[in-house]
Design a protein around this motif. Sequence first.
Motif, PDB file in Angstrom:
ATOM      1  N   ALA A  80       0.827  -1.213   0.000  1.00  0.00           N
ATOM      2  CA  ALA A  80       0.000   0.000   0.000  1.00  0.00           C
ATOM      3  C   ALA A  80       0.859   1.260   0.000  1.00  0.00           C
ATOM      4  CB  ALA A  80      -0.928  -0.010   1.202  1.00  0.00           C
ATOM      5  N   THR A  81       1.892   1.282   0.821  1.00  0.00           N
ATOM      6  CA  THR A  81       2.743   2.472   0.895  1.00  0.00           C
ATOM      7  C   THR A  81       3.589   2.641  -0.369  1.00  0.00           C
ATOM      8  OG1 THR A  81       4.424   1.180   2.087  1.00  0.00           O
ATOM      9  CG2 THR A  81       2.845   2.417   3.402  1.00  0.00           C
ATOM     10  N   SER A  82       4.078   1.549  -0.916  1.00  0.00           N
ATOM     11  CA  SER A  82       4.904   1.627  -2.125  1.00  0.00           C
ATOM     12  C   SER A  82       4.101   2.051  -3.342  1.00  0.00           C
ATOM     13  CB  SER A  82       5.565   0.268  -2.401  1.00  0.00           C
ATOM     14  OG  SER A  82       6.411  -0.117  -1.347  1.00  0.00           O
ATOM     15  N   SER A  83       2.801   1.788  -3.333  1.00  0.00           N
ATOM     16  CA  SER A  83       1.950   2.082  -4.493  1.00  0.00           C
ATOM     17  C   SER A  83       1.823   3.580  -4.755  1.00  0.00           C
ATOM     18  CB  SER A  83       0.566   1.466  -4.298  1.00  0.00           C
ATOM     19  OG  SER A  83      -0.114   2.084  -3.220  1.00  0.00           O
ATOM     20  N   GLN A  84       2.232   4.419  -3.807  1.00  0.00           N
ATOM     21  CA  GLN A  84       2.134   5.864  -3.979  1.00  0.00           C
ATOM     22  C   GLN A  84       3.041   6.373  -5.094  1.00  0.00           C
ATOM     23  OE1 GLN A  84       2.875   7.606  -0.132  1.00  0.00           O
ATOM     24  NE2 GLN A  84       1.277   6.409   0.880  1.00  0.00           N
ATOM     25  N   GLN A  85       4.030   5.573  -5.478  1.00  0.00           N
ATOM     26  CA  GLN A  85       4.946   5.988  -6.537  1.00  0.00           C
ATOM     27  C   GLN A  85       4.428   5.652  -7.931  1.00  0.00           C
ATOM     28  OE1 GLN A  85       8.006   3.296  -4.979  1.00  0.00           O
ATOM     29  NE2 GLN A  85       8.217   2.380  -7.024  1.00  0.00           N
ATOM     30  N   LEU A  86       3.310   4.936  -8.022  1.00  0.00           N
ATOM     31  CA  LEU A  86       2.792   4.528  -9.320  1.00  0.00           C
ATOM     32  C   LEU A  86       2.221   5.721 -10.084  1.00  0.00           C
ATOM     33  CD1 LEU A  86       1.005   1.221  -8.250  1.00  0.00           C
ATOM     34  CD2 LEU A  86       3.180   1.438  -9.478  1.00  0.00           C
ATOM     35  N   THR A  87       2.425   5.731 -11.405  1.00  0.00           N
ATOM     36  CA  THR A  87       1.930   6.817 -12.252  1.00  0.00           C
ATOM     37  C   THR A  87       1.130   6.262 -13.423  1.00  0.00           C
ATOM     38  OG1 THR A  87       3.987   6.800 -13.552  1.00  0.00           O
ATOM     39  CG2 THR A  87       3.892   8.294 -11.653  1.00  0.00           C
ATOM     40  N   ASN A  88       0.338   7.143 -14.044  1.00  0.00           N
ATOM     41  CA  ASN A  88      -0.453   6.814 -15.237  1.00  0.00           C
ATOM     42  C   ASN A  88      -1.402   5.643 -14.999  1.00  0.00           C
ATOM     43  OD1 ASN A  88       0.905   8.834 -16.804  1.00  0.00           O
ATOM     44  ND2 ASN A  88       2.618   7.415 -17.063  1.00  0.00           N
ATOM     45  N   GLN A  89      -1.975   5.590 -13.816  1.00  0.00           N
ATOM     46  CA  GLN A  89      -2.947   4.562 -13.466  1.00  0.00           C
ATOM     47  C   GLN A  89      -3.723   5.006 -12.230  1.00  0.00           C
ATOM     48  OE1 GLN A  89      -0.674   0.958 -11.827  1.00  0.00           O
ATOM     49  NE2 GLN A  89       0.978   2.168 -12.727  1.00  0.00           N
ATOM     50  N   VAL A  90      -4.915   4.485 -12.108  1.00  0.00           N
ATOM     51  CA  VAL A  90      -5.750   4.767 -10.941  1.00  0.00           C
ATOM     52  C   VAL A  90      -5.639   3.565 -10.009  1.00  0.00           C
ATOM     53  CG1 VAL A  90      -8.073   5.246 -10.097  1.00  0.00           C
ATOM     54  CG2 VAL A  90      -7.316   6.194 -12.297  1.00  0.00           C
ATOM     55  N   VAL A  91      -5.136   3.801  -8.810  1.00  0.00           N
ATOM     56  CA  VAL A  91      -4.825   2.715  -7.889  1.00  0.00           C
ATOM     57  C   VAL A  91      -5.729   2.760  -6.662  1.00  0.00           C
ATOM     58  CG1 VAL A  91      -3.037   1.667  -6.446  1.00  0.00           C
ATOM     59  CG2 VAL A  91      -2.424   2.707  -8.633  1.00  0.00           C
ATOM     60  N   SER A  92      -6.235   1.605  -6.267  1.00  0.00           N
ATOM     61  CA  SER A  92      -6.975   1.465  -5.012  1.00  0.00           C
ATOM     62  C   SER A  92      -6.382   0.286  -4.251  1.00  0.00           C
ATOM     63  CB  SER A  92      -8.468   1.249  -5.264  1.00  0.00           C
ATOM     64  OG  SER A  92      -8.685   0.073  -6.034  1.00  0.00           O
ATOM     65  N   PHE A  93      -6.632   0.253  -2.940  1.00  0.00           N
ATOM     66  CA  PHE A  93      -6.084  -0.822  -2.128  1.00  0.00           C
ATOM     67  C   PHE A  93      -7.163  -1.371  -1.210  1.00  0.00           C
ATOM     68  CE2 PHE A  93      -3.645  -2.749   1.336  1.00  0.00           C
ATOM     69  CZ  PHE A  93      -2.738  -3.513   0.615  1.00  0.00           C
ATOM     70  N   ASP A  94      -7.448  -2.670  -1.374  1.00  0.00           N
ATOM     71  CA  ASP A  94      -8.422  -3.361  -0.537  1.00  0.00           C
ATOM     72  C   ASP A  94      -7.719  -3.816   0.735  1.00  0.00           C
ATOM     73  OD1 ASP A  94     -10.091  -5.287   0.684  1.00  0.00           O
ATOM     74  OD2 ASP A  94     -11.038  -5.779  -1.220  1.00  0.00           O
ATOM     75  N   LYS A  95      -7.993  -3.146   1.862  1.00  0.00           N
ATOM     76  CA  LYS A  95      -7.303  -3.466   3.108  1.00  0.00           C
ATOM     77  C   LYS A  95      -7.698  -4.830   3.654  1.00  0.00           C
ATOM     78  CE  LYS A  95      -6.664   1.336   4.587  1.00  0.00           C
ATOM     79  NZ  LYS A  95      -6.939   2.346   5.657  1.00  0.00           N
ATOM     80  N   THR A  96      -8.930  -5.242   3.395  1.00  0.00           N
ATOM     81  CA  THR A  96      -9.380  -6.542   3.887  1.00  0.00           C
ATOM     82  C   THR A  96      -8.654  -7.677   3.177  1.00  0.00           C
ATOM     83  OG1 THR A  96     -11.575  -5.655   4.400  1.00  0.00           O
ATOM     84  CG2 THR A  96     -11.368  -8.047   4.246  1.00  0.00           C
ATOM     85  N   GLN A  97      -8.598  -7.603   1.856  1.00  0.00           N
ATOM     86  CA  GLN A  97      -7.935  -8.627   1.059  1.00  0.00           C
ATOM     87  C   GLN A  97      -6.453  -8.334   0.846  1.00  0.00           C
ATOM     88  OE1 GLN A  97      -9.532 -11.406   0.176  1.00  0.00           O
ATOM     89  NE2 GLN A  97     -11.391 -10.628   1.151  1.00  0.00           N
ATOM     90  N   LYS A  98      -6.016  -7.142   1.309  1.00  0.00           N
ATOM     91  CA  LYS A  98      -4.617  -6.712   1.130  1.00  0.00           C
ATOM     92  C   LYS A  98      -4.198  -6.809  -0.330  1.00  0.00           C
ATOM     93  CE  LYS A  98      -3.285  -7.914   5.858  1.00  0.00           C
ATOM     94  NZ  LYS A  98      -4.676  -8.209   6.294  1.00  0.00           N
ATOM     95  N   THR A  99      -5.062  -6.270  -1.190  1.00  0.00           N
ATOM     96  CA  THR A  99      -4.869  -6.360  -2.637  1.00  0.00           C
ATOM     97  C   THR A  99      -4.833  -4.988  -3.280  1.00  0.00           C
ATOM     98  OG1 THR A  99      -6.033  -8.493  -2.707  1.00  0.00           O
ATOM     99  CG2 THR A  99      -5.811  -7.297  -4.784  1.00  0.00           C
ATOM    100  N   LEU A 100      -3.817  -4.757  -4.077  1.00  0.00           N
ATOM    101  CA  LEU A 100      -3.721  -3.543  -4.874  1.00  0.00           C
ATOM    102  C   LEU A 100      -4.452  -3.772  -6.190  1.00  0.00           C
ATOM    103  CD1 LEU A 100      -0.551  -1.403  -5.494  1.00  0.00           C
ATOM    104  CD2 LEU A 100      -1.925  -2.177  -7.428  1.00  0.00           C
ATOM    105  N   ILE A 101      -5.272  -2.801  -6.583  1.00  0.00           N
ATOM    106  CA  ILE A 101      -6.031  -2.884  -7.830  1.00  0.00           C
ATOM    107  C   ILE A 101      -5.684  -1.659  -8.664  1.00  0.00           C
ATOM    108  CG2 ILE A 101      -8.313  -3.049  -8.884  1.00  0.00           C
ATOM    109  CD1 ILE A 101      -9.272  -4.068  -6.075  1.00  0.00           C
TER     110      ILE A 101
END
Length: 272
Positions: A80-101
Amino acid sequence: MDFRRIEMIFIAIFIALDIYLFISLKDNQAVSSTAITSGSQTIQILKDLKDDQITVKPLSNAKEDGYYLASRQKDQTKLATSSQQLTNQVVSFDKTQKTLISELDKPLTYRKNHALLAVKAFMKSNNNVVLADQYRYSPELSSDQQVVFVQKVPGGVMMDEHGQLVFLIEDGQINQYTQTYANKIQILREKEMTKVSAKEAVIDLYTDNEIPNNSKVSWVKLGYSALLDANSSTVYVPVWQVAIENKNSKSVVVKRINAFTGALMKNRSDVQ
């Protein structure tokens, strides 16, 4: 007493507690016992498989080795914390499933039969996929609908939903991917030999009536899967993943055999 020493003491206590809880709880999992077969029984079973129209390619009878692994649930924040560096995409994070989408701003396009090359090129940038170097391509789990990478862990790879990077293919394009990652994997016990081989895993499934007639064993792969949750941690063991394809419907079901105990892990079956 300095902070470093206190930290090391707490880590040692945590590992010791997990080992104790694991040893106490591992035999309580609801599983089926598998059969132990002699050489003559194996020959007969292989004949029975053929008579039941079950296709099985030659499999190794060699034993493998592996670890008992664990990760703490409270440590699963790196993705979740590392995903903040992602660009050119819309990112969400499911805390229950611990899954980046991730939904890509611009779909990945590729030439026919070259989806993997397009994905690998995309993964080279840390702004596209985080922790990409921690995964390895899995031809077994991939298909015309998805390109799958599995997380590398001590002694092998993660073969369940706790450590996978999955690119979804639709109409010849890749518009999104999902990602899970087991952080801070720890080895609970020294490496040890497994109880069953790839061949024995298939035989055990057949004798437990887990392989239907008129089917095909598509592939057999050893990888880590979650065994149980204890003390807010997840314990992983080497598991034989056996893909069984119905020859009529072409549907595939993945059955899992605990490679250390030979037990069928019914609660971890997976349908593709």
